[in-house]
Design a protein around this motif. Structure first.
Motif, mmCIF file in Angstrom:
data_model
loop_
_atom_site.group_PDB
_atom_site.id
_atom_site.type_symbol
_atom_site.label_atom_id
_atom_site.label_comp_id
_atom_site.label_asym_id
_atom_site.label_seq_id
_atom_site.Cartn_x
_atom_site.Cartn_y
_atom_site.Cartn_z
ATOM 1 N N GLN A 226 33.223 38.903 39.615
ATOM 2 C CA GLN A 226 34.009 39.125 38.401
ATOM 3 C C GLN A 226 33.738 40.529 37.892
ATOM 4 O O GLN A 226 32.586 40.988 37.925
ATOM 5 C CB GLN A 226 33.670 38.080 37.346
ATOM 6 C CG GLN A 226 34.133 36.679 37.717
ATOM 7 C CD GLN A 226 33.871 35.660 36.628
ATOM 8 O OE1 GLN A 226 32.903 35.768 35.880
ATOM 9 N NE2 GLN A 226 34.737 34.658 36.527
ATOM 10 N N VAL B 47 34.362 43.481 34.781
ATOM 11 C CA VAL B 47 34.687 43.720 33.380
ATOM 12 C C VAL B 47 34.582 45.208 33.101
ATOM 13 O O VAL B 47 33.498 45.803 33.254
ATOM 14 C CB VAL B 47 33.752 42.943 32.439
ATOM 15 C CG1 VAL B 47 34.108 43.248 30.981
ATOM 16 C CG2 VAL B 47 33.838 41.447 32.710
ATOM 17 N N TYR C 184 41.800 50.174 35.706
ATOM 18 C CA TYR C 184 41.325 48.930 36.293
ATOM 19 C C TYR C 184 40.248 49.207 37.338
ATOM 20 O O TYR C 184 40.377 50.135 38.149
ATOM 21 C CB TYR C 184 42.466 48.186 36.976
ATOM 22 C CG TYR C 184 43.569 47.744 36.052
ATOM 23 C CD1 TYR C 184 44.663 48.564 35.815
ATOM 24 C CD2 TYR C 184 43.529 46.500 35.434
ATOM 25 C CE1 TYR C 184 45.692 48.168 34.969
ATOM 26 C CE2 TYR C 184 44.543 46.088 34.593
ATOM 27 C CZ TYR C 184 45.619 46.928 34.365
ATOM 28 O OH TYR C 184 46.635 46.518 33.527
ATOM 29 N N GLN D 73 40.159 43.230 33.941
ATOM 30 C CA GLN D 73 41.278 43.055 33.017
ATOM 31 C C GLN D 73 41.850 44.385 32.533
ATOM 32 O O GLN D 73 42.927 44.420 31.940
ATOM 33 C CB GLN D 73 40.833 42.221 31.809
ATOM 34 C CG GLN D 73 40.113 42.993 30.705
ATOM 35 C CD GLN D 73 38.720 43.467 31.093
ATOM 36 O OE1 GLN D 73 38.155 43.036 32.109
ATOM 37 N NE2 GLN D 73 38.144 44.348 30.283
#
Length: 127
Positions: A3, A5, A95, A119
């Motif tokens: 993931q 961020v 991104y 995101q």
């Protein structure tokens, strides 16, 4: 699986600097080649910079070469993007992306080769 961020975006005047960060989760951070992309309103997402799994190789879009620097901190699982001499045309959502199962020195420019995305973080450069 990983993931991502992003953080560090904001509003800056032309000629200024910003430092974006991409924080990755998961135990196998070194398995991923990493990249930064950006997307301006009404435009396609475009390649900005890439770094290999070990961080020994980097690649940049011509539009940012000499102004942006990508790096990676394996201990912290971070991929910073230092942006200097910013221009209004650098305004976009930025991104972070990760590509799995690549060679140690692989650098990837195509967004279709990346498996995971953050995101995004907004960067606005005023003239």
């Amino acid at each position: 699986q990983v993931q991502l961020v992003e953080s560090g975006g904001g509003l800056v005047q032309a000629g200024g600097s910003l430092r974006l960060s991409c924080a990755a989760s998961g135990r196998t951070f070194s398995s991923y080649a990493m990249g930064w992309f950006r997307q301006a309103p009404g435009k396609e997402r475009e390649f900005v910079a890439a770094i290999s799994r070990r961080g020994g190789s980097t690649d940049y879009a011509d539009s940012v070469k000499g102004r942006f620097t990508i790096s990676r901190d394996s201990a912290k699982k971070m991929v910073p993007l230092q942006m200097n001499s910013l221009k209004p045309e650098d305004t976009a959502v930025y991104y972070c992306a990760a590509a799995q199962s690549t060679g140690w020195g692989t650098l990837l420019r195509s967004l279709h080769e990346y498996d995971y995305w953050g995101q995004g973080t907004q960067v606005t450069v005023s003239s």
